[in-house]
Enzyme design. Structure first.
Site, short mmCIF file in Angstrom:
data_model
loop_
_atom_site.label_atom_id
_atom_site.label_comp_id
_atom_site.label_asym_id
_atom_site.label_seq_id
_atom_site.Cartn_x
_atom_site.Cartn_y
_atom_site.Cartn_z
N HIS A 203 -16.88 5.97 23.47
CA HIS A 203 -17.99 6.24 22.71
C HIS A 203 -17.99 7.64 22.33
O HIS A 203 -18.23 8.20 23.05
CB HIS A 203 -19.28 5.72 23.36
CG HIS A 203 -20.44 5.81 22.43
ND1 HIS A 203 -21.16 4.68 21.87
CD2 HIS A 203 -21.10 7.05 21.98
CE1 HIS A 203 -22.22 4.91 21.05
NE2 HIS A 203 -22.09 6.47 21.30
N ASP B 54 -19.00 -4.37 17.26
CA ASP B 54 -20.14 -3.85 17.94
C ASP B 54 -21.33 -4.63 17.88
O ASP B 54 -22.34 -4.08 17.61
CB ASP B 54 -20.18 -2.25 17.46
CG ASP B 54 -21.03 -1.77 18.32
OD1 ASP B 54 -21.24 -2.05 19.48
OD2 ASP B 54 -21.69 -0.47 17.98
N HIS C 189 -20.64 -6.93 22.61
CA HIS C 189 -21.65 -6.79 23.43
C HIS C 189 -22.37 -8.08 23.58
O HIS C 189 -22.85 -8.76 22.89
CB HIS C 189 -22.94 -5.89 23.14
CG HIS C 189 -22.67 -4.41 23.01
ND1 HIS C 189 -22.54 -3.32 24.32
CD2 HIS C 189 -22.12 -3.68 21.98
CE1 HIS C 189 -22.26 -2.49 23.67
NE2 HIS C 189 -22.01 -2.45 22.48
N HIS D 92 -15.77 2.21 17.37
CA HIS D 92 -16.74 2.32 16.15
C HIS D 92 -16.78 3.54 15.48
O HIS D 92 -17.73 4.31 15.43
CB HIS D 92 -17.98 1.83 16.58
CG HIS D 92 -18.54 2.36 17.98
ND1 HIS D 92 -18.56 3.68 18.21
CD2 HIS D 92 -19.22 1.72 18.87
CE1 HIS D 92 -19.27 3.75 19.51
NE2 HIS D 92 -19.57 2.58 20.18
N LYS E 293 -14.32 1.93 29.74
CA LYS E 293 -15.18 2.35 28.83
C LYS E 293 -15.80 3.81 29.25
O LYS E 293 -16.48 3.76 30.11
CB LYS E 293 -16.23 1.59 28.36
CG LYS E 293 -17.08 1.89 27.59
CD LYS E 293 -16.66 1.78 25.88
CE LYS E 293 -17.75 2.41 25.15
NZ LYS E 293 -18.25 1.58 23.75
N HIS F 251 -14.59 -5.25 20.21
CA HIS F 251 -15.73 -4.47 20.68
C HIS F 251 -17.08 -5.32 20.52
O HIS F 251 -17.51 -5.13 19.65
CB HIS F 251 -16.04 -2.98 19.92
CG HIS F 251 -17.15 -2.18 20.55
ND1 HIS F 251 -16.80 -0.90 20.79
CD2 HIS F 251 -18.51 -2.61 20.86
CE1 HIS F 251 -18.36 -0.39 21.45
NE2 HIS F 251 -19.03 -1.69 21.10
C1 NCD Z 1 -24.99 -0.87 21.92
C2 NCD Z 1 -25.97 -1.54 22.62
O1 NCD Z 1 -27.04 -2.07 22.25
O2 NCD Z 1 -25.39 -2.04 23.74
N1 NCD Z 1 -25.83 -0.14 20.58
C3 NCD Z 1 -25.55 0.27 19.33
O3 NCD Z 1 -26.04 0.58 18.43
N2 NCD Z 1 -23.98 0.11 19.11
C4 NCD Z 1 -24.34 0.19 22.48
C5 NCD Z 1 -23.10 0.94 21.86
O4 NCD Z 1 -21.94 0.61 21.81
O5 NCD Z 1 -23.35 2.04 21.34
ZN ZN Z 2 -20.95 -0.92 21.30
#
Ligand code: NCD
Ligand code: ZN
Length: 349
Positions: free
Chosen positions: A137, A248, A16, A175, A100, A14
């Site tokens: 999520h 995450d 970003h 998460h 997702k 996971h």
């Molecule tokens: C994530 C993001 O910033 O894209 N933020 C987070 O707090 N985890 C989005 C997510 O995974 O919920």
């Molecule tokens: Zn995330």
């Protein structure tokens, strides 16, 4: 005392990576240690179709540091207009490894998410048929529900009914942050997995709120009480196949985080492996770090584990930068609040 540990090269289930300048800056922080990652689709606009995923995959490959061996595993952002045939084509292409589900409004860039699960029922049924996992999520967005209870309520109100309505759907609870999440994950058999982040293993809500508010510890789902952190540590270090690493890691620049209304997201890609070695050592479970970071994830996603290895050495405090520079401003690295003694000494490509 163990001072070196060699494991199969880990994957991040996971992650970003964002786009543009941010992508360029954060990608090397992941490729240094990880061979693969499930790439979250919550760009603006989101990665919805196979074409979107192909284009984003291309931008990630273009941004790869020279010589890096890294395989981005793409995901599609489920909307109420998602076409089941496009999802099936995405799966067949081999490029897309999951879809997702963001409940509309649950977190960063989730405005195009799903409000009515009945609207995506056909897509979910198709996914069950072809064995494509749904990454969830798991938080309700009902304003009446306290933010600390949103995961537990999601399990009762949404996740369990959805899994009952679509038998055979393979689901990853993304998460997880509570003992309730751990407990529910254990009710599944091979069709239910759960990722756990680095920071939820290391901090609880006291770290975020006692003695001053620490915006860099704010993420969604928000960190919970110490007893939940304890349950997550027990799950992650249990060796059980259903639990695996999803950092995450979610970079936002400091201007976005250090604000009267700060963004949710913790950036932990650079020091995650040091943090995990620390946690697993504290839990007397260093021998199960490989299962959590390198074996259980690929097994759930029906992929082979990596053949290359990564070596960690316990060598005294490791110097990580407090921030990394990006073309869109500095991004603060997750601060575990104490020295990290384990360094990645060798990561074979
Ligand atoms: C994530 C993001 O910033 O894209 N933020 C987070 O707090 N985890 C989005 C997510 O995974 O919920
Ligand atoms: Zn995330």
């Amino acid at each position: 005392m163990t001072t070196t540990l060699t494991i199969r090269r880990p994957d991040d289930w996971h992650l970003h990576l964002r786009d543009g300048e941010m992508l360029k800056a954060v990608l090397p922080e992941t490729t240094r240690h990880f061979a693969r990652a499930i790439i979250m689709p919550n760009l603006v606009p989101p990665v919805v179709t196979l074409d979107d995923a192909r284009a984003y995959h291309g931008r990630i490959m273009d941004a790869l540091p020279q010589g890096a061996a890294f395989d981005p595993l793409m995901t599609l952002y489920l909307t109420e207009n998602t076409d089941a045939d496009d999802v099936a084509a995405a799966h067949a292409s081999g490029l897309v490894k999951a879809v997702k589900l963001y409940p509309a409004g649950a977190t960063t860039n989730s405005a195009s998410g799903v409000s009515n699960l009945d609207a995506v029922r056909g897509v979910l049924e198709r996914m069950a048929e072809i064995g494509l996992p749904l990454c969830v999520h798991g938080e309700v967005t009902d304003p009446e529900v306290d933010i600390f209870d949103r995961e537990a309520v999601f399990i009762d109100r949404v996740l369990e009914p959805m899994r009952r309505a679509v038998p055979g759907l393979r689901v990853v609870m993304e998460h997880i942050t509570t003992a309730d999440g751990v407990e529910y994950a254990r009710t599944g058999d091979g069709d239910l997995g759960a990722t756990i982040t680095t920071h939820h293993l290391m901090i609880n809500r006291n770290h975020m709120l006692v003695g001053g508010i620490r915006p860099h510890y704010y993420c969604l789902p928000v960190v919970k009480r110490a007893r939940h952190q304890k349950a997550l540590r027990e799950a992650a270090t249990s060796g059980e196949a259903r639990f695996f690493l999803g950092t995450d890691s979610a970079p936002h620049n400091d201007a976005g985080k250090e604000s009267a209304c700060g963004c949710a997201g913790v950036f932990s890609a650079s020091n995650t492996m040091s943090c995990l070695a620390h946690v697993f050592e504290e839990e007397n479970a260093l021998n199960r770090l490989e299962a959590f970071a390198s074996l259980n994830g690929p097994a759930f996603y029906r992929l082979p584990p990596n053949e290359t290895r990564l070596t960690l050495t316990r060598q005294g405090p490791v110097d990580y930068p407090a921030k990394i520079e990006t073309g869109v401003g500095p991004v603060t690295l997750f601060d575990p609040g104490h020295p990290l003694l384990w360094a990645v000494s060798e990561a074979a490509a």
